[in-house]
Design an enzyme around this catalytic site. Structure first.
Site, PDB file in Angstrom:
ATOM      1  N   GLU A  68       0.804  -1.220   0.000  1.00  0.00           N
ATOM      2  CA  GLU A  68       0.000   0.000   0.000  1.00  0.00           C
ATOM      3  C   GLU A  68       0.839   1.273   0.000  1.00  0.00           C
ATOM      4  O   GLU A  68       0.300   2.359  -0.160  1.00  0.00           O
ATOM      5  CB  GLU A  68      -0.915   0.001   1.230  1.00  0.00           C
ATOM      6  CG  GLU A  68      -1.870  -1.196   1.265  1.00  0.00           C
ATOM      7  CD  GLU A  68      -2.670  -1.252   2.558  1.00  0.00           C
ATOM      8  OE1 GLU A  68      -2.352  -0.453   3.474  1.00  0.00           O
ATOM      9  OE2 GLU A  68      -3.587  -2.092   2.663  1.00  0.00           O
TER      10      GLU A  68
ATOM     11  N   ALA B 119       5.298   2.899  -0.266  1.00  0.00           N
ATOM     12  CA  ALA B 119       6.714   2.624  -0.492  1.00  0.00           C
ATOM     13  C   ALA B 119       7.315   1.963   0.747  1.00  0.00           C
ATOM     14  O   ALA B 119       7.000   2.323   1.880  1.00  0.00           O
ATOM     15  CB  ALA B 119       7.459   3.920  -0.813  1.00  0.00           C
TER      16      ALA B 119
ATOM     17  N   ASP C 187      12.007  -3.617 -10.610  1.00  0.00           N
ATOM     18  CA  ASP C 187      13.278  -3.675  -9.887  1.00  0.00           C
ATOM     19  C   ASP C 187      13.183  -2.986  -8.528  1.00  0.00           C
ATOM     20  O   ASP C 187      13.859  -3.393  -7.577  1.00  0.00           O
ATOM     21  CB  ASP C 187      14.386  -3.015 -10.724  1.00  0.00           C
ATOM     22  CG  ASP C 187      14.733  -3.840 -11.965  1.00  0.00           C
ATOM     23  OD1 ASP C 187      14.733  -5.081 -11.857  1.00  0.00           O
ATOM     24  OD2 ASP C 187      14.983  -3.249 -13.022  1.00  0.00           O
TER      25      ASP C 187
ATOM     26  N   SER D 140       8.950  -1.603 -15.291  1.00  0.00           N
ATOM     27  CA  SER D 140       9.266  -0.917 -16.548  1.00  0.00           C
ATOM     28  C   SER D 140      10.410  -1.599 -17.290  1.00  0.00           C
ATOM     29  O   SER D 140      10.361  -1.758 -18.514  1.00  0.00           O
ATOM     30  CB  SER D 140       9.626   0.542 -16.268  1.00  0.00           C
ATOM     31  OG  SER D 140       8.558   1.216 -15.624  1.00  0.00           O
ATOM     32  N   THR D 141      11.472  -1.993 -16.568  1.00  0.00           N
ATOM     33  CA  THR D 141      12.628  -2.605 -17.219  1.00  0.00           C
ATOM     34  C   THR D 141      12.858  -4.041 -16.777  1.00  0.00           C
ATOM     35  O   THR D 141      13.272  -4.875 -17.564  1.00  0.00           O
ATOM     36  CB  THR D 141      13.908  -1.787 -16.931  1.00  0.00           C
ATOM     37  OG1 THR D 141      14.087  -1.701 -15.506  1.00  0.00           O
ATOM     38  CG2 THR D 141      13.783  -0.394 -17.516  1.00  0.00           C
TER      39      THR D 141
END
Length: 551
Positions: free
Chosen positions: A175, A177, A202, A245-246
């Protein structure tokens, strides 16, 4: 391999689709061979032409599960299904292109219910001997990372596979960081699980890494703030379901960023040890790194992109172009302890692959050592090398850093578990020369073959900028979090210093040191497999004839 190592458990003539097949279960391989084939689906007797027999084989360790198959009597079943109503389905790994796996299935039929039950029991007995397979997993799902598809990917692609393999899971949807990191550090009852899985990018993996390593050191009474301490390796394996993303870590350890492939590696219990670099400022621990420590070019891209978060992933491309055109360089002193000569060279063109002999040799040496957890290493034998100059980029790659955008990565020959990292120094050069260097990350040319680029394989590293950084009182607080939050302010002379990026996070200090912790963690992976012809990975095939093939 000699056939004496392959013990036949069960062998029978069964039915598969429109073929009679001879199926044999060995201790390590399941094989089936055509006995006869019906060329016309409507013909079942005299006049049917047999086709050449072929052998198919699947490793037992790559069988996902075996389930009893129920035939719906209401459907228009073929005649052979009516005559052979008892069936079981074998779910197994099937290799596809570009290192992707899928879960394929084979259904076998017979007329004897007891025989069907015997086959299911025999296969399950062999699967129970695969002791590396997880039975219970703690799963963290990041619903916000990447394209915000994490929960959907897990629910639709991964959870059904875990259920099929009879793996129990406790799922936590994060929920905020560092939710996963904090839960692992203090709340999770890790004794219940055989592994921890993260669904995200990552950044999510980094949270799991920091939480699990911190918990392990805490449980063993090791102070992670001691730069020379021998950290205790984590006993639980980590699985990565890519949804970012990566997905650099996943790509470099599996060869693809496909969620189903990663889930199958977890199910069959693959293990890939992995080095982790611990990063310090003086005696203060900052972060762990498994991919890239970058100063200069990559640090500038990240710091600039933080001001454009509203653009989403596109901010990295925009900041990359801006940083390239700005073409800054930074002055400082790089010091490092080179790796042993038998650790190879970053330019030896021998990439780390599944079953890498370099990493396996390091594991054997590590197992033979008598290091006491937390005890300080002796540094008398460390021979430091010092390099001063002006640098466009300073990169420390603990792995190849391969990704879908750069298939070779920043250092194509970097190893996953040899206790070293590759230090890449890009000195001051023209913008055109630097562009040529960057371009070679996407083709087959040697990106290190430039007069302004040098690369070293190292065990330890430190950097001192020529212009001393300016710290605020907030930065000097002794209770600095092990993971620097995105809100941490970095106070540097913008004209003199860049920023360090550590696996996608900005460090609050420029004056840092790092050491590689050999095989600190283990992933549910096996490294990137070499490309083989179909079936070559199977090795021995019983009674293999000229028409053999493999599924």
């Amino acid at each position: 391999m000699d056939n004496q190592y392959h013990r036949c458990i069960l062998s029978s003539e069964l039915f598969h689709k429109y073929r009679g097949v001879h199926v044999s279960l060995y201790n390590d391989i399941l094989t089936w061979k055509d006995v006869w084939t019906i060329t016309n689906n409507r013909s079942y007797g005299i006049g049917s032409k047999p086709q050449p027999a072929s052998i198919h084989a699947y490793q037992v360790r790559e069988i996902v599960a075996v389930h009893k198959t129920y035939i719906n009597d209401q459907t228009k079943a073929a005649k052979h299904l009516q005559q052979n109503p008892y069936a079981f389905t074998v779910f197994h790994v099937r290799r596809m292109k570009q290192h992707q796996w899928q879960c394929d299935e084979m259904a076998f039929h017979c007329s004897d219910q007891d025989l069907c039950e015997r086959w299911i029991q025999a296969i399950n007995d062999q699967l129970s001997l695969q002791t590396d397979r997880p039975k219970s997993l703690l799963v963290y799902v990041n619903p916000f990372g990447g394209k915000r598809q994490g929960k959907c990917i897990y629910d639709q692609k991964v959870a059904p596979l875990f259920s099929r393999a009879c793996i129990s899971t406790d799922v936590i949807v994060t929920e905020r960081a560092n939710h996963a990191r904090d839960h692992l550090k203090s709340e999770a009852n890790l004794d219940k699980y055989d592994g921890v899985v993260c669904v995200g990018g990552d950044g999510t993996f980094s949270e799991i890494l920091h939480g699990l390593v911190a918990r392990t050191q805490m449980d063993h009474g090791v102070d992670p703030n001691l730069p020379s301490a021998n950290l205790v390796p984590c006993s639980l394996r980590i699985g990565i379901i890519p949804a970012g993303s990566t997905d650099c870590t996943c790509f470099a350890t599996v060869g693809t960023n496909d969620a189903v492939t990663s889930a199958l590696h977890i199910i069959i219990g693959d293990s890939q040890p992995m080095d982790v670099s611990s990063v310090y400022h003086g005696d203060t621990f900052l972060r762990y790194s498994v991919t890239l420590l970058g100063y200069g070019f990559y640090g500038d891209i990240l710091s600039d992109s933080e001001q454009k978060r509203w653009l989403g992933p596109a901010r990295y491309n925009l900041s990359g172009v801006k940083t390239f055109l700005t073409h800054n360089y930074y002055e400082g002193t790089v010091s490092f302890v080179p790796a042993e000569e038998d650790m190879g060279s970053p330019r030896d063109k021998e990439p780390c692959r599944s079953g890498c002999c370099v990493c396996q040799r390091k594991a054997s040496l590590k197992a033979s050592r008598s290091d006491v957890p937390g005890e300080k290493e002796t540094c008398d034998t460390d021979n430091w090398t010092e390099i001063c100059g002006k640098f466009i980029a300073i990169n420390v790659a603990t792995m190849s850093c391969a990704s879908p955008q750069s298939w070779k990565g920043l250092s194509p020959s970097a190893h996953l578990a040899d206790g070293t990292a590759d230090l890449i120094l890009v000195r001051e050069c023209s913008r055109l020369d630097f562009f040529k260097h960057l371009l070679r990350h996407t083709n087959k040319e040697d990106q290190f073959d430039h007069s302004f680029v040098e690369v070293h394989r190292v065990r330890k590293f430190r950097f001192q900028p020529s212009h001393q950084e300016t710290l605020s009182l907030e930065d000097m607080k002794p209770d600095l979090s092990p993971i620097c939050s995105g809100a941490t302010r970095c106070h540097f002379d913008d004209c003199a210093c860049s920023h360090w990026t550590c696996d996608g996070e900005i460090l609050p200090h420029v004056d840092i040191q790092a050491s590689v912790q050999c095989q600190l963690i283990t992933l549910f992976a096996r490294g990137i497999e070499e490309t083989h012809s179909p079936g070559e990975h199977l090795g021995w095939l019983p009674e293999a004839g000229p028409h053999q093939s493999a599924g």
